[in-house]
Design an enzyme around this catalytic site. Structure first.
Site, PDB file in Angstrom:
ATOM      1  N   SER A 103      54.206  66.534  24.936  1.00 14.44           N
ATOM      2  CA  SER A 103      53.820  67.930  24.674  1.00 14.44           C
ATOM      3  C   SER A 103      54.860  68.939  25.169  1.00 14.44           C
ATOM      4  CB  SER A 103      52.477  68.226  25.348  1.00 14.44           C
ATOM      5  OG  SER A 103      52.185  69.605  25.188  1.00 14.44           O
ATOM      6  N   THR A 157      44.752  68.794  22.155  1.00 15.17           N
ATOM      7  CA  THR A 157      45.481  68.224  21.029  1.00 15.17           C
ATOM      8  C   THR A 157      44.878  66.872  20.672  1.00 15.17           C
ATOM      9  OG1 THR A 157      47.703  67.828  20.172  1.00 15.17           O
ATOM     10  CG2 THR A 157      47.359  67.256  22.473  1.00 15.17           C
ATOM     11  N   LYS A 212      40.285  67.294  19.338  1.00  5.46           N
ATOM     12  CA  LYS A 212      39.937  68.648  18.869  1.00  5.46           C
ATOM     13  C   LYS A 212      38.477  68.764  18.405  1.00  5.46           C
ATOM     14  CE  LYS A 212      44.590  70.134  17.607  1.00  5.46           C
ATOM     15  NZ  LYS A 212      45.484  70.585  16.532  1.00  5.46           N
ATOM     16  N   ASN A 245      41.360  74.112  19.343  1.00  9.06           N
ATOM     17  CA  ASN A 245      42.547  73.780  20.146  1.00  9.06           C
ATOM     18  C   ASN A 245      42.714  74.683  21.356  1.00  9.06           C
ATOM     19  OD1 ASN A 245      43.572  76.176  19.123  1.00  9.06           O
ATOM     20  ND2 ASN A 245      45.604  75.338  18.725  1.00  9.06           N
ATOM     21  N   GLY A 300      47.873  66.886   2.562  1.00  5.13           N
ATOM     22  CA  GLY A 300      47.121  66.358   3.705  1.00  5.13           C
ATOM     23  C   GLY A 300      45.800  67.079   3.857  1.00  5.13           C
ATOM     24  N   ALA A 340      44.891  69.216  10.896  1.00  6.16           N
ATOM     25  CA  ALA A 340      45.868  70.311  10.795  1.00  6.16           C
ATOM     26  C   ALA A 340      45.616  71.128   9.523  1.00  6.16           C
ATOM     27  CB  ALA A 340      47.280  69.752  10.796  1.00  6.16           C
ATOM     28  N   GLY A 359      58.063  72.881  11.611  1.00  4.71           N
ATOM     29  CA  GLY A 359      56.867  73.400  12.281  1.00  4.71           C
ATOM     30  C   GLY A 359      57.052  73.877  13.712  1.00  4.71           C
TER      31      GLY A 359
END
Ligand code: NDP
Length: 272
Positions: free
Chosen positions: A14, A61, A65, A86, A125, A129, A236
């Protein structure tokens, strides 16, 4: 000192402590932010213990979530729609939940001068997310937002949550036959690029290609986009810093500048 954490499994990778400590320094906020590995079956206890120790807030994360959402006493509308949380805030004995990924994505696209209004957007997707970015993208009034997923039923399930919106679901094959202005990769095939069935004809010199995944080098999707001379190729990293900035704002009431932190993070990643 006010304490914040990010809970996940795994969590070593992270970047959130780096980002939040940078925000704190820049805005002269006194706080401490650390990672905490939660056992797969121990997320709720880990958060409850942190609250008992006086924790003020936490980021969450993968893969917690949805569990984070279930713990909340109060949720924002956006968190309810996305089905995931989140950002947790601990205040007056209550747990408040929000989701900031979508705001992070939209702000990053706008910062790159990407026009969302009246555009045709393809979202690849239909996992956590994707769910988190649908409402903020729709709020920008696109002409259409199409979700393509390997398991089409998951994309359809997201679409069914929203009434009277220009939101569609399809397979990768169906998406390959259409034209889009903006293509956002929100699959977890981001780093490996394995089997992402994108036709070359989908990407033109007018395409904006965005990958939620980021790394030292361009992701396979963005490499392909660059080779096909896409108009814009964006990873991203800005979304990551943007979602953190929104969490920081929820906790501290101050919106930190993201640009300097994105640059700091890029430079730190290039030295790894
Ligand atoms: P999930 O596990 O919830 O969803 C994974 C999605 O990827 C599913 O739609 C799945 O399809 C699809 N998928 C996986 N492998 C393939 C493949 N080989 N071909 C086609 N589709 C595939 O993950 P998340 O939604 O939580 O995360 C997705 C990505 O977004 C991750 O890489 C994550 O790191 C990134 N992310 C980045 C953020 C940022 O701030 N930059 C914030 C949040 C996430 P199916 O449903 O058919 O299994």
């Amino acid at each position: 000192m006010d304490q914040y954490r990010v809970f996940g499994n795994p969590i070593k990778q992270s970047r959130s402590p780096f980002i939040h400590q940078s925000f704190a320094l820049a805005t002269e906020q006194v706080l401490n932010y650390e990672t905490q590995l939660a056992e797969i079956n121990g997320f709720t206890k880990a958060v409850t213990d942190f609250i008992a120790q006086g924790g003020k807030g936490a980021n969450v994360t993968a893969p917690f979530k949805e569990q984070a959402m279930a713990m909340c006493d109060e949720l924002t509308e956006h968190a309810k729609f996305s089905g995931a949380v989140n950002t947790l805030t601990f205040k007056d004995g209550k747990i408040y939940g929000d989701t900031t990924d979508g705001v992070g994505l939209v702000n990053d696209l706008l910062a790159h001068d990407v026009c969302l209004e009246n555009s045709q957007i393809l979202l690849l997707g239909a996992g956590g997310a994707s769910k988190g970015v649908v409402l903020p993208l729709l709020n920008q009034n696109p002409k259409s937002l199409t979700i393509a997923n390997r398991t089409v039923s998951k994309a359809q399930a997201i679409v069914e949550q929203y009434a009277n919106q220009p939101l569609l679901a399809c397979s990768f094959e169906e998406a390959n036959e259409q034209v889009f202005d903006i293509i956002i990769n929100a699959t977890s095939a981001g780093l490996t690029g394995n089997g992402l069935p994108i036709a070359e004809s989908l990407i033109t010199t007018n395409s904006v290609c965005y990958d939620m995944t980021y790394g030292k080098a361009l992701t396979p999707f963005l490499q392909k986009a660059q080779a096909l001379r896409a108009k814009k190729v964006i990873d991203g990293l800005g979304m990551l810093v943007g979602q953190a900035a929104e969490s920081f704002y929820i906790w501290r009431g101050i919106r930190p500048n993201v640009n300097s932190v994105i640059l700091k993070l890029k430079s730190s990643m290039s030295q790894e």
